[in-house]
Design an enzyme around this catalytic site. Structure first.
Site, short mmCIF file in Angstrom:
data_model
loop_
_atom_site.label_atom_id
_atom_site.label_comp_id
_atom_site.label_asym_id
_atom_site.label_seq_id
_atom_site.Cartn_x
_atom_site.Cartn_y
_atom_site.Cartn_z
N GLU A 87 0.83 -1.21 0.00
CA GLU A 87 0.00 0.00 0.00
C GLU A 87 0.86 1.26 0.00
O GLU A 87 0.55 2.24 -0.68
CB GLU A 87 -0.92 0.01 1.23
N CYS B 220 -0.69 0.46 7.58
CA CYS B 220 -1.13 0.81 6.23
C CYS B 220 -2.55 1.38 6.24
O CYS B 220 -2.91 2.20 5.39
CB CYS B 220 -1.07 -0.41 5.33
N THR C 125 18.87 -39.32 3.02
CA THR C 125 19.08 -38.64 1.74
C THR C 125 20.47 -38.01 1.69
O THR C 125 21.14 -38.05 0.65
CB THR C 125 18.01 -37.56 1.52
N ASP D 135 22.84 -39.13 -1.28
CA ASP D 135 23.01 -38.18 -2.39
C ASP D 135 23.94 -37.02 -2.09
O ASP D 135 24.37 -36.32 -3.02
CB ASP D 135 21.65 -37.61 -2.80
N SER E 252 18.23 -37.78 13.78
CA SER E 252 17.99 -38.12 15.18
C SER E 252 19.27 -38.38 15.96
O SER E 252 19.43 -37.92 17.09
CB SER E 252 17.09 -39.36 15.27
N GLU F 251 12.26 -32.65 0.61
CA GLU F 251 12.86 -33.57 -0.37
C GLU F 251 13.62 -34.61 0.42
O GLU F 251 14.79 -34.44 0.75
CB GLU F 251 13.77 -32.81 -1.34
#
Length: 366
Positions: A60, A92, A203, A207, A229, A297
């Protein structure tokens, strides 16, 4: 009972433009909502603005600055009810009143109890205020912000890339690349719009991901969150090479925590009764840290655990036209339902072709 506002085709067109302006802050506004504003006088747009980043001017304020004196007697179209409190910036609602705005059309009410009541403030000053035009579109744009304030947890989106037979990797863990370059680029757009990217230790071991936005232009890298963990992650993992990292653990191991701190990471310890990370407590902690949207992911085990914990809201699934077979890794490690009727159900929100792959967006039904 209050009268239901009647909106004209011109109102719809102006709000649609305000929503498009709000979308320009998609990658940058966190933890604030994405907001766009339009000042219209005698059918002519005299001011446009969007909120770019926390601490910067609100939509605004930007639109009013462009409109100048032409704001007197004009209508303001705003995608979120103008705020009424002093935070990093002045209210605003007061700015719109001071500028002489005669009418305000807001897509939705502000869910923030600290910033709400702007409509009441403006009405008390004689400004006509109508709320509810294209509310669904505004809510979608700020679904994480609304989730954090209304439910006390972020909106969690779980991203998967799989073959048509539902396999995310070979039995060995090899998964790069199941989907094509277009799908991977699209996935990075979703990464960029999130406040944080969350993964699990499995993961990272398989990877060694960077967990960064690379395939689309962005001025902000999301926070990285690792669920680990036992604090097994190596300090040499690539996710520590840049940006901030939060590690969620289930044990106090001062030596390992100190090693991760040397890599710039923060560790939060949130154990459950089973010695794993309490995922519901983690979601609440992320909301406390003002994170709106979490992009996950992760691997089969953590995917299933997040769903079982009730903290996943949406699935973002890319399906590649290929097959791996029964020995490949699945998408979720979930217990079998007691009956077919008891299975988790989803609502399809979108099905699109991205390059050679299929993208499905589906929401878990509560």
């Amino acid at each position: 009972m209050a009268d239901v506002p009647v909106f004209t085709p011109a109102d719809h067109a102006h709000m649609a433009e305000a929503l498009a302006l709000a979308g320009r802050g998609l990658y940058t506004t966190t933890p604030n909502p994405r907001v766009g504003a339009l000042i219209v006088r005698s059918g002519v747009v005299v001011g446009r603005g969007f909120h770019e980043r926390a601490g910067g001017p609100h939509a605004e304020t930007v639109a009013l600055a462009e409109a100048g004196e032409r704001a007197g007697g004009a209508t303001a179209y705003v995608t979120l009810e103008p705020c009424s409190h002093h935070g990093r910036t002045p209210p605003c609602a007061d700015a719109l009143v001071a500028a002489g705005i005669s009418r305000v059309v807001a897509a939705m009410a502000d869910p923030n109890p600290l910033a709400g009541h702007g409509a009441d403030r403006m009405r008390a000053a004689g400004v006509a205020v109508d709320i509810g035009l294209m509310e669904a579109e505004s809510r979608e744009l700020n679904i994480g912000f609304i989730s954090r304030l209304a439910r006390g947890r972020p909106w969690m989106r779980l991203k998967l890339a799989a073959t048509l037979d539902g396999r995310t990797a070979l039995a060995s863990g090899e998964s790069q690349w199941i989907t094509g370059a277009d799908a991977r680029r699209d996935g990075h757009r979703w990464r960029a719009s999130a406040c944080a990217i969350l993964t699990g230790i499995g993961t990272v071991k398989d990877d060694d991901p960077q967990l960064t936005v690379r395939d689309v232009e962005t001025s902000r890298q999301p926070l990285k969150i690792l669920v680990d963990s036992k604090l097994e992650v190596s300090p040499g993992a690539r996710l520590f090479e840049s940006g901030k990292v939060l590690v969620a653990a289930a044990r106090e191991d001062r030596e390992r925590i100190a090693r991760l701190a040397d890599r710039g990471a923060e560790v939060t310890v949130l154990p459950n009764a089973s010695g794993k990370v309490d995922l519901a407590a983690l979601a609440a902690e992320l909301a406390r840290r003002e994170l709106n949207e979490i992009h996950v992911e992760a691997g089969t085990k953590l995917n299933g655990s997040l769903i079982a914990a009730g903290v996943v809201d949406e699935l973002l699934v890319y399906l590649a036209p290929s097959l791996v077979g029964d020995t490949g890794r699945g998408m979720f490690n979930l217990p079998a339902p007691a009956s077919l009727d008891a299975r988790p159900r989803l609502t399809l929100r979108d099905v699109s072709r991205i390059g050679d792959d299929l993208r499905i967006v589906a929401r878990l039904e509560v």
